[in-house]
Design an enzyme around this catalytic site. Structure first.
Site, PDB file in Angstrom:
ATOM      1  N   GLU A  49       0.880  -1.182   0.000  1.00 12.91           N
ATOM      2  CA  GLU A  49       0.000   0.000   0.000  1.00 12.91           C
ATOM      3  C   GLU A  49       0.907   1.217   0.000  1.00 12.91           C
ATOM      4  O   GLU A  49       1.671   1.434   0.949  1.00 12.91           O
ATOM      5  CB  GLU A  49      -0.902   0.004   1.236  1.00 12.91           C
ATOM      6  CG  GLU A  49      -1.786   1.250   1.305  1.00 12.91           C
ATOM      7  CD  GLU A  49      -2.528   1.371   2.633  1.00 12.91           C
ATOM      8  OE1 GLU A  49      -2.946   0.349   3.204  1.00 12.91           O
ATOM      9  OE2 GLU A  49      -2.675   2.522   3.104  1.00 12.91           O
TER      10      GLU A  49
ATOM     11  N   ARG B 238       0.993  10.339   0.561  1.00 10.51           N
ATOM     12  CA  ARG B 238       1.402  11.384   1.508  1.00 10.51           C
ATOM     13  C   ARG B 238       2.596  12.157   0.990  1.00 10.51           C
ATOM     14  O   ARG B 238       3.093  13.047   1.672  1.00 10.51           O
ATOM     15  CB  ARG B 238       1.775  10.740   2.863  1.00 10.51           C
ATOM     16  CG  ARG B 238       0.603  10.102   3.557  1.00 10.51           C
ATOM     17  CD  ARG B 238       0.989   9.406   4.841  1.00 10.51           C
ATOM     18  NE  ARG B 238      -0.012   8.420   5.186  1.00 10.51           N
ATOM     19  CZ  ARG B 238       0.116   7.517   6.150  1.00 10.51           C
ATOM     20  NH1 ARG B 238       1.198   7.477   6.886  1.00 10.51           N
ATOM     21  NH2 ARG B 238      -0.845   6.655   6.381  1.00 10.51           N
TER      22      ARG B 238
ATOM     23  N   LYS C 180     -11.097  -0.852   6.991  1.00  7.43           N
ATOM     24  CA  LYS C 180      -9.807  -0.600   7.639  1.00  7.43           C
ATOM     25  C   LYS C 180     -10.104  -0.103   9.055  1.00  7.43           C
ATOM     26  O   LYS C 180     -10.792   0.919   9.215  1.00  7.43           O
ATOM     27  CB  LYS C 180      -9.058   0.467   6.832  1.00  7.43           C
ATOM     28  CG  LYS C 180      -7.818   1.056   7.502  1.00  7.43           C
ATOM     29  CD  LYS C 180      -7.246   2.155   6.583  1.00  7.43           C
ATOM     30  CE  LYS C 180      -6.255   3.058   7.299  1.00  7.43           C
ATOM     31  NZ  LYS C 180      -4.867   2.750   6.964  1.00  7.43           N
TER      32      LYS C 180
HETATM   33  C1  3PG Z   1      -1.825   3.695   7.936  1.00 10.11           C
HETATM   34  O1  3PG Z   1      -2.003   4.595   7.141  1.00 10.11           O
HETATM   35  O2  3PG Z   1      -2.393   2.613   7.851  1.00 10.11           O
HETATM   36  C2  3PG Z   1      -0.928   3.964   9.097  1.00 10.11           C
HETATM   37  O3  3PG Z   1      -0.079   5.040   8.905  1.00 10.11           O
HETATM   38  C3  3PG Z   1      -0.177   2.777   9.557  1.00 10.11           C
HETATM   39  O4  3PG Z   1       0.082   2.984  10.894  1.00 10.11           O
HETATM   40  P1  3PG Z   1       1.462   2.589  11.571  1.00 10.11           P
HETATM   41  O5  3PG Z   1       2.450   3.644  11.146  1.00 10.11           O
HETATM   42  O6  3PG Z   1       1.200   2.614  13.054  1.00 10.11           O
HETATM   43  O7  3PG Z   1       1.846   1.231  11.079  1.00 10.11           O
END
Ligand code: 3PG
Length: 208
Positions: free
Chosen positions: A44, A48, A132
């Protein structure tokens, strides 16, 4: 909804999803090589960074045998641009009416973000039964997901946000979890510094 049956199968067969932030879009190629080398066939790429869509396009142009999602999709316009880049699925940290409306008519599977029981119910009523769960550690973690399994038996979740090498197996052991995602596998700074060895070691622990 056929596209969601297929999407659920995809997530069930690829239950650990590296969520990545890529500054230099060309870094996606060595990263994808390492993922594939370790039998991880899904990624994924979060929108950003400025060139995130270019990294998605690059993987698709080079015909990489990897399932590519666009993450942090915040509007229907970003959804459309992700589709133009050739993504296989779209993920958002929350939803808007605009996103739900667009996703309902799109051929691309959509993984909408939820944090509360009301949001889960609302999306379920809109036909989105793969969600999600974000940010999982703040939204109640394993205990909340156990409760949702008895209330919303037909909803499958992909928790992200606070999922780590220490707890991912506990999430995956729950009956209503189809996959987990996280940035711990290929952290932004390790990609930026080309520390491929650390990422390789992280993957080896998960996929060997
Ligand atoms: C996402 O977008 O799913 C998150 O940024 C993932 O979170 P994490 O950095 O705690 O793994």
């Amino acid at each position: 909804m056929y596209k969601y049956d297929a999407f659920l199968k995809t997530l069930n067969s690829n239950p650990i999803v590296p969520v990545v932030v890529i500054d230099n879009y060309q870094d996606v190629l060595p990263l994808a090589d390492i993922l594939l080398e370790n039998k991880c066939k899904i990624i994924e790429i979060t929108l950003r960074t400025e060139r995130a869509l270019d990294s998605i396009k690059l993987l698709k142009d080079k015909d990489y045998d990897i399932i590519v999602g666009a993450g942090t999709v915040l509007s229907s316009e970003m959804f459309r641009m992700s589709e133009d880049a050739g993504v296989d699925f779209v993920v958002s940290p929350g939803t808007t009416k605009d996103l739900l409306k667009y996703a309902a008519t799109s051929k691309t599977p959509y993984l909408p973000g939820v944090m509360t029981s009301s949001e889960i119910l609302k999306l379920k009523m809109h036909g989105f039964t793969i969600q999600k769960f974000f940010p999982a550690s703040i939204a109640g973690g394993i205990n909340a997901l156990k409760t949702y399994a008895s209330v919303y038996g037909d909803v499958k979740f992909c928790p992200t946000g606070g999922v780590s090498a220490e707890n991912y197996k506990d999430f995956l052991a729950l009956p209503n979890i189809c996959a987990v995602g996280g940035t711990w596998i290929a952290p932004k700074e390790k990609i930026a510094s080309h520390d491929w060895e650390t990422i390789r070691q992280n993957l080896k622990v998960l996929f060997s």
